[in-house]
Design a protein around this motif. Structure first.
Motif, short mmCIF file in Angstrom:
data_model
loop_
_atom_site.label_atom_id
_atom_site.label_comp_id
_atom_site.label_asym_id
_atom_site.label_seq_id
_atom_site.Cartn_x
_atom_site.Cartn_y
_atom_site.Cartn_z
N CYS A 40 0.23 -10.47 5.62
CA CYS A 40 0.45 -10.39 7.07
C CYS A 40 -0.15 -9.11 7.64
CB CYS A 40 1.94 -10.49 7.37
SG CYS A 40 2.92 -9.24 6.54
N GLY A 46 -3.66 -7.12 0.59
CA GLY A 46 -2.29 -6.70 0.87
C GLY A 46 -1.97 -6.70 2.36
N VAL A 88 -6.98 -2.27 -6.20
CA VAL A 88 -6.01 -1.82 -7.21
C VAL A 88 -5.86 -2.94 -8.23
CG1 VAL A 88 -4.67 -0.29 -5.75
CG2 VAL A 88 -4.08 -2.71 -5.83
N LEU A 90 0.05 -5.07 -10.89
CA LEU A 90 0.99 -4.53 -11.88
C LEU A 90 1.00 -5.38 -13.15
CD1 LEU A 90 4.04 -3.58 -9.66
CD2 LEU A 90 2.57 -2.04 -10.97
C1 LIG Z 1 -1.07 -7.38 -2.24
C2 LIG Z 1 -0.07 -8.45 -2.68
C3 LIG Z 1 -0.71 -9.81 -2.49
C4 LIG Z 1 0.34 -8.23 -4.14
O1 LIG Z 1 -0.75 -8.37 -4.98
P1 LIG Z 1 -0.66 -8.06 -6.54
O2 LIG Z 1 -2.04 -8.25 -7.06
O3 LIG Z 1 0.43 -8.89 -7.15
O4 LIG Z 1 -0.31 -6.52 -6.56
P2 LIG Z 1 1.02 -5.75 -7.06
O5 LIG Z 1 2.23 -6.31 -6.39
O6 LIG Z 1 0.97 -5.72 -8.54
O7 LIG Z 1 0.77 -4.29 -6.47
C5 LIG Z 1 -0.26 -3.44 -6.91
C6 LIG Z 1 -0.03 -2.08 -6.24
O8 LIG Z 1 -0.28 -2.20 -4.82
C7 LIG Z 1 0.88 -1.79 -4.08
N1 LIG Z 1 0.94 -2.68 -2.92
C8 LIG Z 1 1.09 -4.03 -2.93
N2 LIG Z 1 1.01 -4.50 -1.68
C9 LIG Z 1 0.79 -3.45 -0.86
C10 LIG Z 1 0.61 -3.32 0.54
N3 LIG Z 1 0.60 -4.37 1.34
N4 LIG Z 1 0.39 -2.08 1.05
C11 LIG Z 1 0.36 -0.99 0.23
N5 LIG Z 1 0.52 -1.06 -1.13
C12 LIG Z 1 0.74 -2.28 -1.64
C13 LIG Z 1 2.04 -1.99 -5.04
O9 LIG Z 1 3.13 -1.18 -4.68
C14 LIG Z 1 1.40 -1.54 -6.33
O10 LIG Z 1 1.30 -0.12 -6.26
P3 LIG Z 1 1.37 0.85 -7.58
O11 LIG Z 1 0.03 0.63 -8.25
O12 LIG Z 1 1.49 2.22 -7.02
O13 LIG Z 1 2.51 0.37 -8.37
C15 LIG Z 1 1.25 -8.35 -1.93
O14 LIG Z 1 1.84 -7.09 -2.13
C16 LIG Z 1 1.12 -8.60 -0.45
O15 LIG Z 1 0.87 -7.71 0.34
N6 LIG Z 1 1.36 -9.90 -0.12
C17 LIG Z 1 1.40 -10.30 1.23
C18 LIG Z 1 2.74 -10.98 1.45
C19 LIG Z 1 3.03 -11.19 2.89
O16 LIG Z 1 2.24 -10.90 3.78
N7 LIG Z 1 4.19 -11.73 3.15
C20 LIG Z 1 4.62 -12.02 4.46
C21 LIG Z 1 5.63 -13.11 4.38
S1 LIG Z 1 6.31 -13.37 5.95
#
Ligand SMILES: CC(C)(COP(=O)(O)OP(=O)(O)OC[C@H]1O[C@@H](n2cnc3c(N)ncnc32)[C@H](O)[C@@H]1OP(=O)(O)O)[C@@H](O)C(=O)NCCC(=O)NCCS
Length: 235
Positions: A128, A145, A168, A171
């Motif tokens: 989002c 992200g 990045v 995890l």
């Molecule tokens: C990026 C995303 C897709 C996760 O991807 P992933 O490949 O599984 O990444 P991880 O969760 O393992 O996170 C990797 C690192 O990025 C960080 N991170 C994840 N999302 C982030 C974001 N949006 N902003 C800043 N840092 C973020 C995590 O804290 C982690 O940090 P670290 O290396 O210091 O531990 C997820 O966090 C995201 O933003 N999804 C969107 C969900 C959304 O918009 N939902 C709304 C529903 S209404």
């Protein structure tokens, strides 16, 4: 077109645990309404009926708060969760199985005509509030992200976060590195372990970026590099 719309509706159940049935999805999901209107507007646009197409997408925006230019190309099983505030520009290209959350912009960075919006390959997920700007490619399976601003190409399978977006390692992937170094013990601070894990991340990122760039260059030059004899390349 009906087949594509069926796919757009069916994919919601798999990507939103809150969805509790097809009727609910069809009646109450603005992201689904937006893609259905877009499929119709896009067909009109491709047949040269540009004003009706624009009018339809304007009307769809009134109803859904999702602004998709009728010329945008969108693949199968596309899902915008929540809908609100999504903008998809004229020359955006979106592959199959792509998911966007609310507040996403696929925008341009210049006023010159021609390709100026991003390309999202199959399976991309955009969190989002994220903004993806310019004619860049977000490659297969990449994840953007929430609230990131992405202005550089993203290699396949990578996660990008922040402003400006940086790559990045997920995890889950880093935990798989635990054969190389223990990243899971939380008993005491481990600055050396953290530094090494940062370096491994950085190496993985640079390798992925290099491979992505080499592939792109090879495509752009019609794979001329492959024709250069190895001895010549070493000079
Ligand atoms: C990026 C995303 C897709 C996760 O991807 P992933 O490949 O599984 O990444 P991880 O969760 O393992 O996170 C990797 C690192 O990025 C960080 N991170 C994840 N999302 C982030 C974001 N949006 N902003 C800043 N840092 C973020 C995590 O804290 C982690 O940090 P670290 O290396 O210091 O531990 C997820 O966090 C995201 O933003 N999804 C969107 C969900 C959304 O918009 N939902 C709304 C529903 S209404």
């Amino acid at each position: 077109m009906l087949e594509m719309i069926r796919g757009d509706i069916a994919c919601v159940a798999a990507r939103d645990p809150a969805a509790s049935g097809t009727i609910e999805i069809v009646l109450t999901y603005p992201g689904v309404h937006a893609i259905v209107w877009h499929r119709v507007a896009n067909r009109l646009w491709r047949r040269g009926l540009r004003f009706p197409a624009r009018f339809l997408s304007w009307f769809a925006r009134l109803l859904t708060n999702v602004d998709i230019h009728p010329a945008a190309t969108i693949g199968r099983r596309f899902f915008i969760d929540h809908g609100a505030g999504v903008v998809i520009g004229e020359t955006a290209e979106i592959g199959d199985d792509v998911t966007l959350y609310h507040g996403v912009t696929l925008g341009g960075t210049s006023w010159s005509p021609g390709k100026r919006h991003p390309t999202l390959e199959d399976g991309v997920l955009v969190g989002c509030g994220a903004k993806i700007l310019g004619p860049i490619t977000v490659s297969k399976g990449a994840r953007i992200g929430a609230n990131s601003v992405v202005v550089d190409p993203v290699p396949p399978g990578m996660t990008v976060i922040g402003i400006p977006g940086r790559i990045v390692r997920p995890l889950a992937d880093r935990r798989r590195l635990s054969g190389r170094i223990d990243l899971d013990h939380h008993l005491m601070p481990d600055p050396v372990g953290e530094a090494i894990s940062e370096l491994l991340d950085r190496i993985d990122f640079l390798e992925a970026r290099l491979a992505h760039r080499e592939r792109r260059d090879a495509q752009a030059t019609g794979n001329r590099a492959a024709e250069i004899p190895a001895e010549e390349m070493l000079q």
